[in-house]
Design an enzyme around this catalytic site. Structure first.
Site, PDB file in Angstrom:
ATOM      1  N   THR A  46       0.832  -1.209   0.000  1.00 45.05           N
ATOM      2  CA  THR A  46       0.000   0.000   0.000  1.00 45.05           C
ATOM      3  C   THR A  46       0.861   1.252   0.000  1.00 45.05           C
ATOM      4  OG1 THR A  46      -1.662  -1.189   1.290  1.00 45.05           O
ATOM      5  CG2 THR A  46      -1.850   1.206   1.206  1.00 45.05           C
ATOM      6  N   TYR A 109     -13.046  -5.069  -1.797  1.00 50.39           N
ATOM      7  CA  TYR A 109     -14.217  -4.592  -2.551  1.00 50.39           C
ATOM      8  C   TYR A 109     -15.244  -5.691  -2.794  1.00 50.39           C
ATOM      9  CZ  TYR A 109     -17.273  -2.159  -5.732  1.00 50.39           C
ATOM     10  OH  TYR A 109     -18.381  -1.605  -6.300  1.00 50.39           O
ATOM     11  N   TYR A 135      -2.490 -10.448   5.113  1.00 52.07           N
ATOM     12  CA  TYR A 135      -2.582  -9.034   5.494  1.00 52.07           C
ATOM     13  C   TYR A 135      -4.038  -8.715   5.788  1.00 52.07           C
ATOM     14  CZ  TYR A 135      -1.997  -3.905   5.052  1.00 52.07           C
ATOM     15  OH  TYR A 135      -1.994  -2.547   5.265  1.00 52.07           O
ATOM     16  N   ARG A 140      -9.468  -0.946   4.976  1.00 52.34           N
ATOM     17  CA  ARG A 140      -9.276  -0.767   3.539  1.00 52.34           C
ATOM     18  C   ARG A 140     -10.042  -1.798   2.710  1.00 52.34           C
ATOM     19  NH1 ARG A 140      -5.232   2.594   1.318  1.00 52.34           N
ATOM     20  NH2 ARG A 140      -3.890   3.592   2.866  1.00 52.34           N
ATOM     21  N   LYS A 163       0.082  -9.967   8.920  1.00 55.63           N
ATOM     22  CA  LYS A 163       0.236  -8.547   9.212  1.00 55.63           C
ATOM     23  C   LYS A 163      -1.115  -8.091   9.729  1.00 55.63           C
ATOM     24  CE  LYS A 163       1.073  -3.988   7.187  1.00 55.63           C
ATOM     25  NZ  LYS A 163       1.270  -3.209   5.942  1.00 55.63           N
ATOM     26  N   ILE A 204       5.470  -4.249  10.359  1.00 59.12           N
ATOM     27  CA  ILE A 204       5.640  -3.812   8.976  1.00 59.12           C
ATOM     28  C   ILE A 204       5.240  -2.351   8.978  1.00 59.12           C
ATOM     29  CG2 ILE A 204       4.879  -4.108   6.590  1.00 59.12           C
ATOM     30  CD1 ILE A 204       4.603  -7.106   7.180  1.00 59.12           C
TER      31      ILE A 204
END
Length: 295
Positions: A46, A109, A135, A140, A163, A204
């Site tokens: 990202t 999405y 992740y 998001r 993560k 991270i």
């Protein structure tokens, strides 16, 4: 298996003013992290603006990073997608470049159901042999990976870590309690010490782009038993960390790096320039901490 312990930087992708990848600057950044105790490079994530990069650009950036780092520290590449076929093909192509591991974000999405998400990750895991870090970033993606789903995914041989960026310490503690085989890395720079306290192995990090030594020392001090030093570094720099998320990442970190003289260029649209008031706040905090300028 643990890919790294300590601070992995979610490295920015530097661009020229014409929005091409600035490879000489990327090399400088990579050498800067080697010199300043960063423990792993996470590229094409990202923070690296992977969402606006073509596959060809991403593959070239990953290849370049692997060549420059030359096995000095692990290189982990983001290969996630909301399209399973694309994620499988791209992950396989990245593995062939010689990367040490993959960071694979939850499909976004589409908001896949648990059967779909499990089979998404299973398809990727079966297409590659290198280690995979899940992740989880529901802010998001719109999806939070459930504990039963994580438990099931952890049984796939090469899914070794997560993560964790939900911001929910109770959820993270349940991962640590129920799935101890899954290495946890903090995905939130303001929650590193809390996650280390329940067994995480590192972070991270976005802020490590400008404070790599501090981020490394915070993690390693805590893991080596100097709890007060680790805690103090977390608390002392949390205002700086928070200022780097005053707008959508990576807008503030790139602004900060340019302010400090790193000259990493602009973000690609739709990530625009910072609002003036936010920029002023960020620069004030950078000056307060006396963060070193680019040397």
């Amino acid at each position: 298996m643990t890919l790294f312990t300590g601070s992995g930087v979610a490295i920015v992708t530097p661009f020229t003013n014409s929005m091409e990848v600035n490879y000489p600057k990327l090399k400088e950044l990579l050498e800067f992290h080697i010199e300043n105790e960063t423990d792993a490079i996470i590229v094409n994530g990202t923070t690296g603006e992977s969402a606006t990069m073509t596959d060809e650009e991403s593959l070239e950036v990953i290849k370049f990073t692997i060549e420059v780092i030359n096995n000095r520290i692990p290189v982990i590449a983001g290969t996630g997608s909301n399209d399973t076929k694309h994620a499988v093909e791209f992950s396989a192509a990245v593995e062939k470049l010689g990367v040490d591991g993959l960071l694979v974000v939850t499909p976004y999405y589409n908001k896949g159901n648990e059967n779909g998400i499990y089979n998404h990750y299973k398809s990727i895991a079966e297409a590659v042999s290198c280690p995979i870090i899940l992740y989880n970033v529901p802010s998001r993606t719109g999806v939070n990976l459930s504990i039963p789903l994580l438990e099931k995914l952890s049984k796939l041989d090469n899914i070794i870590a997560i993560k964790e960026a939900s911001g929910n310490i109770s959820y993270a503690a349940e991962i640590a309690r129920i799935i101890p085989s899954l290495t946890i890395y903090s995905g939130n720079d303001d929650m590193v010490i809390p996650l280390l306290s329940i067994g995480a192995k590192g972070v991270i990090s976005v802020s490590a782009n400008i404070i790599p030594e501090i981020t490394h020392k915070m993690v390693i001090s805590f893991l080596n038993g100097d709890l007060n030093k680790g805690m103090r570094l977390q608390l002392d720099y949390n205002d700086l960390v928070n200022s780097l998320f005053i707008e959508t990442n990576p807008i503030p970190i790139k602004n900060a790096m340019n302010f400090l003289g790193y000259n990493v260029g602009p973000c690609r649209l739709p990530l625009g320039e910072m609002f003036e008031e936010n920029e002023k706040t960020l620069h004030t905090i950078l000056n307060k901490h006396g963060v070193d300028k680019w040397i």
